[in-house]
Design a protein around this motif. Structure first.
Motif, PDB file in Angstrom:
ATOM      1  N   ALA A 208      11.113   0.910  10.428  1.00 32.54           N
ATOM      2  CA  ALA A 208      12.032   2.054  10.445  1.00 32.54           C
ATOM      3  C   ALA A 208      11.265   3.366  10.297  1.00 32.54           C
ATOM      4  N   GLN A 209      10.260   3.361   9.435  1.00 34.96           N
ATOM      5  CA  GLN A 209       9.448   4.581   9.276  1.00 34.96           C
ATOM      6  C   GLN A 209       8.753   4.919  10.600  1.00 34.96           C
ATOM      7  N   HIS A 210       8.190   3.889  11.254  1.00 32.16           N
ATOM      8  CA  HIS A 210       7.529   4.124  12.548  1.00 32.16           C
ATOM      9  C   HIS A 210       8.506   4.696  13.568  1.00 32.16           C
TER      10      HIS A 210
ATOM     11  N   LEU B 226      14.082  -0.745   3.548  1.00 24.89           N
ATOM     12  CA  LEU B 226      13.253  -0.403   2.390  1.00 24.89           C
ATOM     13  C   LEU B 226      11.901  -1.083   2.539  1.00 24.89           C
ATOM     14  N   PRO B 227      10.841  -0.518   1.957  1.00 24.67           N
ATOM     15  CA  PRO B 227       9.544  -1.196   1.994  1.00 24.67           C
ATOM     16  C   PRO B 227       9.683  -2.610   1.426  1.00 24.67           C
ATOM     17  N   PRO B 228       8.923  -3.541   1.929  1.00 23.50           N
ATOM     18  CA  PRO B 228       9.063  -4.933   1.501  1.00 23.50           C
ATOM     19  C   PRO B 228       8.732  -5.098   0.020  1.00 23.50           C
ATOM     20  N   GLY B 229       9.305  -6.147  -0.574  1.00 24.84           N
ATOM     21  CA  GLY B 229       8.941  -6.489  -1.948  1.00 24.84           C
ATOM     22  C   GLY B 229       9.767  -5.782  -2.999  1.00 24.84           C
ATOM     23  N   ARG B 230      10.651  -4.878  -2.569  1.00 26.89           N
ATOM     24  CA  ARG B 230      11.489  -4.214  -3.572  1.00 26.89           C
ATOM     25  C   ARG B 230      12.558  -5.172  -4.036  1.00 26.89           C
ATOM     26  N   LYS B 231      12.725  -5.285  -5.344  1.00 29.89           N
ATOM     27  CA  LYS B 231      13.807  -6.129  -5.840  1.00 29.89           C
ATOM     28  C   LYS B 231      14.992  -5.245  -6.164  1.00 29.89           C
TER      29      LYS B 231
ATOM     30  N   PRO C  90      -2.145   3.315   1.282  1.00 32.21           N
ATOM     31  CA  PRO C  90      -2.244   2.081   0.486  1.00 32.21           C
ATOM     32  C   PRO C  90      -1.162   1.054   0.836  1.00 32.21           C
ATOM     33  N   PHE C  91      -0.369   1.317   1.841  1.00 33.23           N
ATOM     34  CA  PHE C  91       0.668   0.352   2.239  1.00 33.23           C
ATOM     35  C   PHE C  91       0.845   0.440   3.746  1.00 33.23           C
ATOM     36  N   ARG C  92       1.605  -0.507   4.292  1.00 34.41           N
ATOM     37  CA  ARG C  92       1.908  -0.443   5.727  1.00 34.41           C
ATOM     38  C   ARG C  92       3.281   0.162   5.924  1.00 34.41           C
ATOM     39  N   LEU C  93       3.381   1.036   6.895  1.00 31.48           N
ATOM     40  CA  LEU C  93       4.686   1.656   7.151  1.00 31.48           C
ATOM     41  C   LEU C  93       5.679   0.605   7.648  1.00 31.48           C
ATOM     42  N   THR C  94       6.928   0.782   7.304  1.00 27.17           N
ATOM     43  CA  THR C  94       7.961  -0.124   7.812  1.00 27.17           C
ATOM     44  C   THR C  94       8.274   0.237   9.270  1.00 27.17           C
TER      45      THR C  94
ATOM     46  N   ASP D 185      17.797   5.831   2.320  1.00 24.22           N
ATOM     47  CA  ASP D 185      18.170   5.536   0.948  1.00 24.22           C
ATOM     48  C   ASP D 185      17.007   5.868   0.011  1.00 24.22           C
ATOM     49  N   VAL D 186      17.336   6.007  -1.251  1.00 25.95           N
ATOM     50  CA  VAL D 186      16.315   6.278  -2.267  1.00 25.95           C
ATOM     51  C   VAL D 186      15.204   5.228  -2.157  1.00 25.95           C
ATOM     52  N   GLY D 187      13.970   5.671  -2.110  1.00 27.59           N
ATOM     53  CA  GLY D 187      12.852   4.734  -2.075  1.00 27.59           C
ATOM     54  C   GLY D 187      12.512   4.218  -0.691  1.00 27.59           C
ATOM     55  N   SER D 188      13.195   4.730   0.331  1.00 24.39           N
ATOM     56  CA  SER D 188      12.918   4.228   1.678  1.00 24.39           C
ATOM     57  C   SER D 188      11.613   4.809   2.232  1.00 24.39           C
ATOM     58  N   GLY D 189      11.015   5.751   1.536  1.00 22.98           N
ATOM     59  CA  GLY D 189       9.714   6.276   1.950  1.00 22.98           C
ATOM     60  C   GLY D 189       9.809   7.431   2.924  1.00 22.98           C
ATOM     61  N   LYS D 190      10.602   8.423   2.568  1.00 21.94           N
ATOM     62  CA  LYS D 190      10.761   9.572   3.440  1.00 21.94           C
ATOM     63  C   LYS D 190       9.563  10.521   3.366  1.00 21.94           C
ATOM     64  N   THR D 191       8.956  10.599   2.171  1.00 20.22           N
ATOM     65  CA  THR D 191       7.888  11.581   1.986  1.00 20.22           C
ATOM     66  C   THR D 191       6.727  11.330   2.932  1.00 20.22           C
ATOM     67  N   VAL D 192       6.339  10.075   3.036  1.00 20.11           N
ATOM     68  CA  VAL D 192       5.180   9.770   3.876  1.00 20.11           C
ATOM     69  C   VAL D 192       5.522  10.000   5.351  1.00 20.11           C
TER      70      VAL D 192
ATOM     71  N   VAL E 218      11.330  11.276  -8.552  1.00 25.56           N
ATOM     72  CA  VAL E 218      10.266  10.958  -9.509  1.00 25.56           C
ATOM     73  C   VAL E 218       9.892   9.473  -9.437  1.00 25.56           C
ATOM     74  N   ASP E 219       8.624   9.185  -9.506  1.00 24.50           N
ATOM     75  CA  ASP E 219       8.117   7.861  -9.191  1.00 24.50           C
ATOM     76  C   ASP E 219       7.221   7.318 -10.309  1.00 24.50           C
ATOM     77  N   VAL E 220       7.765   6.404 -11.151  1.00 31.73           N
ATOM     78  CA  VAL E 220       6.951   5.759 -12.192  1.00 31.73           C
ATOM     79  C   VAL E 220       7.230   4.254 -12.145  1.00 31.73           C
TER      80      VAL E 220
HETATM   81  P1  ADP Z   1      12.246   8.534  -0.898  1.00 32.16           P
HETATM   82  O1  ADP Z   1      12.674   8.092   0.459  1.00 32.16           O
HETATM   83  O2  ADP Z   1      13.241   8.188  -1.931  1.00 32.16           O
HETATM   84  O3  ADP Z   1      11.842   9.971  -0.933  1.00 32.16           O
HETATM   85  P2  ADP Z   1       9.487   8.132  -1.451  1.00 32.16           P
HETATM   86  O4  ADP Z   1       8.990   8.816  -0.261  1.00 32.16           O
HETATM   87  O5  ADP Z   1       9.381   8.852  -2.742  1.00 32.16           O
HETATM   88  O6  ADP Z   1      10.972   7.661  -1.237  1.00 32.16           O
HETATM   89  O7  ADP Z   1       8.780   6.713  -1.552  1.00 32.16           O
HETATM   90  C1  ADP Z   1       8.999   5.875  -2.662  1.00 32.16           C
HETATM   91  C2  ADP Z   1       7.744   5.102  -2.965  1.00 32.16           C
HETATM   92  O8  ADP Z   1       7.493   4.160  -1.946  1.00 32.16           O
HETATM   93  C3  ADP Z   1       6.520   5.964  -3.046  1.00 32.16           C
HETATM   94  O9  ADP Z   1       5.718   5.493  -4.101  1.00 32.16           O
HETATM   95  C4  ADP Z   1       5.848   5.734  -1.708  1.00 32.16           C
HETATM   96  O10 ADP Z   1       4.463   5.941  -1.774  1.00 32.16           O
HETATM   97  C5  ADP Z   1       6.186   4.289  -1.448  1.00 32.16           C
HETATM   98  N1  ADP Z   1       6.225   3.892  -0.047  1.00 32.16           N
HETATM   99  C6  ADP Z   1       6.584   4.636   1.005  1.00 32.16           C
HETATM  100  N2  ADP Z   1       6.537   3.913   2.141  1.00 32.16           N
HETATM  101  C7  ADP Z   1       6.139   2.678   1.790  1.00 32.16           C
HETATM  102  C8  ADP Z   1       5.902   1.472   2.525  1.00 32.16           C
HETATM  103  N3  ADP Z   1       6.070   1.410   3.841  1.00 32.16           N
HETATM  104  N4  ADP Z   1       5.500   0.381   1.823  1.00 32.16           N
HETATM  105  C9  ADP Z   1       5.356   0.446   0.492  1.00 32.16           C
HETATM  106  N5  ADP Z   1       5.543   1.541  -0.255  1.00 32.16           N
HETATM  107  C10 ADP Z   1       5.944   2.653   0.379  1.00 32.16           C
END
Ligand code: ADP
Ligand code: MG
Length: 704
Positions: free
Chosen positions: A284-286, A463-468, A278-282, A309-316, A568-570
């Motif tokens: 850095a993720q690539h 960090l993924p774009p749009g984060r404030k 549902p999003f595009r990888l950054t 960093d927290v929220g940088s999208g490591k899980t994906v 945790v993600d809410v």
């Molecule tokens: P962390 O690096 O802290 O483990 P997460 O993997 O939990 O971060 O990702 C945090 C949130 O960002 C999740 O909801 C994830 O689906 C979302 N996310 C991951 N990569 C992107 C991205 N490239 N663009 C937008 N959202 C993303």
């Protein structure tokens, strides 16, 4: 000394390795006690350094005694009294030209009490304290003398760290023998540091360093007392840090020499998977995904740490990295530190892999019997492709059919120890799984060398774009009621909030009780709010129910202990109050704060501290207010509190040093990698010897 039958034929290398029990005065009982503090051989004794030194080279006038500072005094007995009140004791008053002092003894013989007669000249060594009747020493060492000169001893006496039932004098005698055996002869103890290294740093040779520290000239002891490190001490601390670094490096080299399955990257599969997200990888993720794919395409095991960093999208990133292994028909294990986080990963992976042939399964320690058995079978048969869980994944009862990749999330929760043990989760075919480790805790470079030098490192620095950024405020507990008003408005705006109770005295139970109380109070203060509670002592199913309710917006305010720290993600929860933030490390606070700011709306973190706060406490919280960058925060925390504090015992795992102290010796680390390379390249024989000397044989590093 009569320790060895034939001194002439003595092998000095062998002398170092002799058991301490072979020394005169060390019977089986003392030997067993020494073992308890890690002293097995004569060499271990040589490296058991004094904590401090006693100076009996001069007599201190009674009037100049300082509390807590052991000193030698000499005076004439004025009187001696037996006291019957409470515990029987005798008090003996002595006087010198400057003043008087009471000596108090609780254990004494009749003969002793008779010797302490008025007019007798008494020398004492002890520490001053203030009792009922003014200045006193309790149980000082004493001696009846004819003149004060008899008391003087020009040599400093080492004071060694002890264990129950072992006395200074036994230890001193044993160390003295060890020194005679190994240090006063040629080649008694091998110096594994090459001369060029010693010269470069101005370090003394090993023998000289050990002799200086066990029998120091007075000047050195004074230096050490001032927390200045004489070169002798620096050299030994350096050697120890180097040994730890080498152990990790060697573990890596050995592991890297083993065979592992080759997973060619599959561009088409990756593209398809990424397109469905549902999003595009950054970028850095690539980049990090490419680094991982490159590693997994080689016949040696990957050992890679992903810092982000927290929220940088490591899980994906981990999910995409799993594709080549899955395509090759291998299994992927994903391990998280808590049930909560494991469940969240399970949900995410299940979504991402829905509609594919990949079977995602879940296993935790809470699962028993009927629910557990089918999962174990699926893991064993290979029907399960991705298995997500807690450390229960690595119990013996869990047998993987073909494990190709291990992902360990939030690695800082696991010690180095555990990480290394996991590598041993072998393969039937003798192929070793690739390992990917993910952490949000940025470890400053100098420390990474002791913690992570067995790993290659990738950084997701975007960090993924749009984060404030999260707006952070620091608020004293007196303004709690204002904070509650703020929550009321917030909830009225249909948004959710966290209230985090922090750890009290390392006790999970107290922490949970505090959270329960807080939840009750907040329910009273905010009758319109639906208040939920989640803490570490709740059953997994219960925690899950509460978290799920929070995610579904059936709860407005979630009171939580630090169990929500990771992952945790809410997104609708954009306000977090952290109570008593001064109790936590900055990196941990930063992680907690990372729970908010996950959506696209403004978000806030209120640090509700207990006042008054120390200067240092204020400085630390200010860092958090000013920076949102985990790396900057970790570096600043390091500057303020020192590495020992920052890393904490929980995070250091195996890292226990005999001589080095991270807070004191961090500056020595800079030169460690270069020295390690020098040894590996030109003096490889010294590497295992150093590791054995400092870490011993039964450590995990060696088993890797
Ligand atoms: P962390 O690096 O802290 O483990 P997460 O993997 O939990 O971060 O990702 C945090 C949130 O960002 C999740 O909801 C994830 O689906 C979302 N996310 C991951 N990569 C992107 C991205 N490239 N663009 C937008 N959202 C993303
Ligand atoms: Mg995470």
């Amino acid at each position: 000394m009569g320790i060895l039958p034939q001194p002439a034929a003595m092998d000095f290398e062998h002398a170092q390795q002799l058991p301490v029990g072979s020394l005169t005065g060390i019977g089986p009982q003392s030997a067993a006690r020494l073992q308890k503090i890690g002293i097995h051989t004569v060499q271990d004794l040589l490296f058991h350094l004094p904590l401090r030194y006693q100076d009996r080279s001069r007599i201190t006038p009674i009037a100049l005694l300082q509390p807590g500072d052991p000193a030698l005094v000499c005076g004439e007995i004025e009187f001696t009294d037996g006291l019957e009140r409470g515990r029987p004791s005798i008090v003996c008053r002595i006087r010198d030209h400057s003043g008087s002092l009471s000596l108090r003894f609780f254990h004494f013989s009749v003969q002793q009490s008779l010797q302490l007669k008025p007019g007798v000249l008494l020398g004492c060594f002890g520490e001053l304290r203030y009792g009922y009747a003014g200045p006193e020493m309790v149980h000082p060492e004493y001696r009846i003398v004819r003149s004060p000169e008899q008391l003087l001893d020009p040599e400093l006496r080492p004071v060694y760290p002890l264990t129950d039932g072992l006395s200074q004098s036994v230890l001193r005698k044993a160390v003295k023998q060890a020194i005679d055996l190994c240090l006063t002869r040629q080649d008694g103890v091998t110096d594994w540091l090459p001369a060029e290294l010693l010269q470069r740093h101005g370090y003394p040779g090993l023998k000289e360093a050990l002799l200086t520290l066990h029998n120091p000239p007075a000047a050195i002891a004074a230096e050490r007392a001032d927390n200045n490190r004489p070169p002798a001490l620096r050299r030994l601390a350096f050697e120890e840090l180097l040994a730890h670094h080498l152990a990790l490096l060697q573990g890596k080299l050995r592991y890297k020499n083993r065979p592992s399955p080759v997973f060619p990257a599959d561009e088409a599969a990756r593209r398809q998977f990424v397109k469905a997200l549902p999003f595009r990888l950054t970028a850095a993720q690539h980049r990090v995904i490419a680094e991982i794919e490159n590693d997994c395409g080689r016949p040696q095991p990957m050992l890679r740490l992903v810092q982000g960093d927290v929220g940088s999208g490591k899980t994906v990133v981990a999910a995409v990295a799993a594709l080549p292994a899955l395509a090759a028909g291998f299994q992927v294990a994903v391990m998280a530190p808590t049930e909560l986080l494991a469940e969240q990963h399970f949900r995410n992976f299940s979504n991402w892999f829905a509609g594919t042939a990949t079977s995602v399964q879940f296993l935790t320690g809470q699962m028993k019997g009927k629910t557990r058995q089918p999962v174990l079978e699926a893991i064993g048969s290979g029907a399960a492709n991705i298995i997500i869980g807690t450390h229960a994944l690595f119990q013996d009862s869990v047998q993987f059919q073909r494990l190709g990749l291990i992902v360990i999330d939030e690695q800082h929760r696991f010690g180095v120890n555990q990480r290394l043990a996991l590598r041993e989760k072998g393969q039937p075919a003798g192929l070793h799984p690739h390992q990917l480790i993910m952490t949000a805790t940025p470890i400053p470079r100098t420390l990474a060398m002791l913690q992570y030098s067995d790993l290659d490192i990738s950084v997701i620095d975007e960090l993924p774009p749009g984060r404030k950024p999260v707006t952070t405020s620091v608020i004293p507990s007196e303004r709690r009621s204002e904070v509650i008003v703020r929550i009321r408005h917030w909830i009225a705006g249909r948004r959710q909030a966290y209230w985090v109770c922090t750890l009290i005295e390392e006790s999970e139970q107290l922490e949970c009780e505090a959270a329960e109380k807080t939840a009750a109070n907040l329910t009273l203060a905010l009758p319109e709010a639906r208040v939920g509670l989640v803490h570490g002592r709740m059953k997994a199913a219960e925690k899950d129910r509460v978290m799920q309710a929070f995610k579904n917006r059936e709860c407005d305010l979630l009171v939580a202990t630090t169990v929500i720290e990771v992952g945790v993600d809410v997104p609708n929860a954009g306000l977090m109050i952290i109570e008593n933030p001064e109790r936590l490390g900055l990196s941990q606070l930063h992680q907690l704060r990372g729970r908010v700011g996950r959506g696209d709306q403004e978000s806030y973190c209120l640090l509700l501290y207990l006042s008054p706060l120390s200067q240092l406490g204020r400085q630390r919280l200010a860092i958090l207010k000013e920076s949102g960058d985990g790396f900057v925060i970790a570096e600043k925390d390091l500057e303020l509190r020192g590495p020992g504090e920052v890393m904490g015992t929980r995070q250091t795992g195996l890292m226990q040093f005999k001589i080095a102290e991270l807070n004191r010796d961090a500056d020595l680390l800079d030169a460690v990698p270069e020295a390690a390379q020098l040894l590996l390249a030109r003096h490889p024989e010294s590497v295992p010897a150093l590791i054995r000397r400092w870490i011993g044989d039964n450590h995990h590093y060696a088993e890797v």
